[in-house]
Design a protein around this motif. Structure first.
Motif, PDB file in Angstrom:
ATOM      1  N   LEU A  33     -10.933 -13.817  21.395  1.00 20.34           N
ATOM      2  CA  LEU A  33     -12.190 -14.573  20.598  1.00 20.34           C
ATOM      3  C   LEU A  33     -12.216 -16.074  20.844  1.00 20.34           C
ATOM      4  O   LEU A  33     -13.292 -16.686  21.058  1.00 20.34           O
ATOM      5  CB  LEU A  33     -12.377 -14.409  19.249  1.00 20.34           C
ATOM      6  N   ARG A  34     -10.973 -16.721  21.119  1.00 16.42           N
ATOM      7  CA  ARG A  34     -10.585 -18.131  21.156  1.00 16.42           C
ATOM      8  C   ARG A  34     -11.013 -18.362  22.698  1.00 16.42           C
ATOM      9  O   ARG A  34     -11.620 -19.412  23.093  1.00 16.42           O
ATOM     10  CB  ARG A  34      -9.414 -18.328  20.869  1.00 16.42           C
ATOM     11  N   PHE A  35     -10.460 -17.740  23.662  1.00 19.28           N
ATOM     12  CA  PHE A  35     -10.530 -18.014  25.105  1.00 19.28           C
ATOM     13  C   PHE A  35     -11.589 -17.042  25.935  1.00 19.28           C
ATOM     14  O   PHE A  35     -11.319 -17.542  27.116  1.00 19.28           O
ATOM     15  CB  PHE A  35      -9.260 -17.915  25.927  1.00 19.28           C
ATOM     16  N   THR A  36     -12.419 -16.335  25.331  1.00 12.99           N
ATOM     17  CA  THR A  36     -13.390 -15.902  26.225  1.00 12.99           C
ATOM     18  C   THR A  36     -14.762 -16.240  25.171  1.00 12.99           C
ATOM     19  O   THR A  36     -14.647 -16.725  24.212  1.00 12.99           O
ATOM     20  CB  THR A  36     -13.323 -14.403  26.135  1.00 12.99           C
ATOM     21  N   GLU A  40     -17.587 -12.189  17.409  1.00 14.36           N
ATOM     22  CA  GLU A  40     -17.024 -11.229  16.625  1.00 14.36           C
ATOM     23  C   GLU A  40     -17.595 -10.221  16.365  1.00 14.36           C
ATOM     24  O   GLU A  40     -17.059  -9.067  16.291  1.00 14.36           O
ATOM     25  CB  GLU A  40     -16.563 -12.306  15.299  1.00 14.36           C
ATOM     26  N   SER A  41     -18.989 -10.363  16.126  1.00 13.19           N
ATOM     27  CA  SER A  41     -19.565  -9.292  16.025  1.00 13.19           C
ATOM     28  C   SER A  41     -19.740  -7.947  17.098  1.00 13.19           C
ATOM     29  O   SER A  41     -19.997  -6.887  16.814  1.00 13.19           O
ATOM     30  CB  SER A  41     -21.300  -9.612  15.904  1.00 13.19           C
ATOM     31  N   SER A  42     -19.376  -8.470  18.470  1.00 12.57           N
ATOM     32  CA  SER A  42     -19.098  -7.319  19.327  1.00 12.57           C
ATOM     33  C   SER A  42     -18.152  -6.710  19.170  1.00 12.57           C
ATOM     34  O   SER A  42     -17.944  -5.661  20.027  1.00 12.57           O
ATOM     35  CB  SER A  42     -19.417  -8.050  20.644  1.00 12.57           C
ATOM     36  N   VAL A  43     -16.957  -7.162  18.612  1.00 10.07           N
ATOM     37  CA  VAL A  43     -15.664  -6.351  18.501  1.00 10.07           C
ATOM     38  C   VAL A  43     -15.485  -5.907  17.125  1.00 10.07           C
ATOM     39  O   VAL A  43     -14.410  -5.461  16.753  1.00 10.07           O
ATOM     40  CB  VAL A  43     -14.500  -7.325  19.030  1.00 10.07           C
ATOM     41  N   GLN A  44     -16.403  -5.939  16.066  1.00  9.89           N
ATOM     42  CA  GLN A  44     -16.283  -5.440  14.777  1.00  9.89           C
ATOM     43  C   GLN A  44     -15.954  -4.112  14.817  1.00  9.89           C
ATOM     44  O   GLN A  44     -14.975  -3.849  13.905  1.00  9.89           O
ATOM     45  CB  GLN A  44     -17.515  -5.929  14.057  1.00  9.89           C
ATOM     46  N   PHE A  45     -16.433  -3.230  15.490  1.00  7.78           N
ATOM     47  CA  PHE A  45     -16.133  -1.855  15.526  1.00  7.78           C
ATOM     48  C   PHE A  45     -14.756  -1.420  16.036  1.00  7.78           C
ATOM     49  O   PHE A  45     -14.074  -0.687  15.744  1.00  7.78           O
ATOM     50  CB  PHE A  45     -17.153  -1.001  16.041  1.00  7.78           C
TER      51      PHE A  45
END
Length: 130
Positions: A33-36, A40-45
């Motif tokens: 999440l920091r370096f790309t 967060e909503s796209s990796v929640q699942f």
């Protein structure tokens, strides 16, 4: 006395396993999440799925260590994890679990129970074959 000591160490190993896997996956996702440009909503699942796998692994570890009553060992392992998270949230952030979190943690306990059952069955089948 020996059985309760064995149960206690099995649960401790399971909870430590859960927290180690949680720390490693948190580190990986925080770096992503920091370096790309990933949100967060796209990796929640994916994060939710990994948390279920982590609890299953903790139950599996405790069931494998305890070698009996895997549903109980896994359930207590999941319950101890949930209590630790609840205490951190309550004491650190002064908030209780909401309904969604209660549902998640109930599912975590059930998943850890399933892991404990599988851990006992796989460890006892190895014992029988040896």
């Amino acid at each position: 006395m020996e059985e309760s000591k064995n149960f206690g160490s099995a649960i401790l190993f399971g909870v430590i396993g859960i927290f180690l896997l949680a720390i490693i996956s948190s580190l990986i996702f925080s770096l992503i999440l920091r370096f790309t440009s990933t949100q967060e909503s796209s990796v929640q699942f994916i994060i939710t799925a990994i948390s279920f796998v982590t609890l299953f692994a903790g139950g599996f570890i405790s069931g494998g260590k305890g070698k009996q009553k895997g549903w109980l060992l896994g359930g207590i392992t999941g319950l101890v994890y949930s209590i630790i998270v609840f205490m951190f949230q309550y004491l650190g952030h002064n908030s209780l679990f909401d309904v969604e979190q209660i549902i998640y943690h109930t599912c975590y306990i059930l998943i850890a129970m399933m892991g404990g059952i599988l851990g006992v069955n796989l460890s006892s089948s190895k014992t029988r074959n040896a």
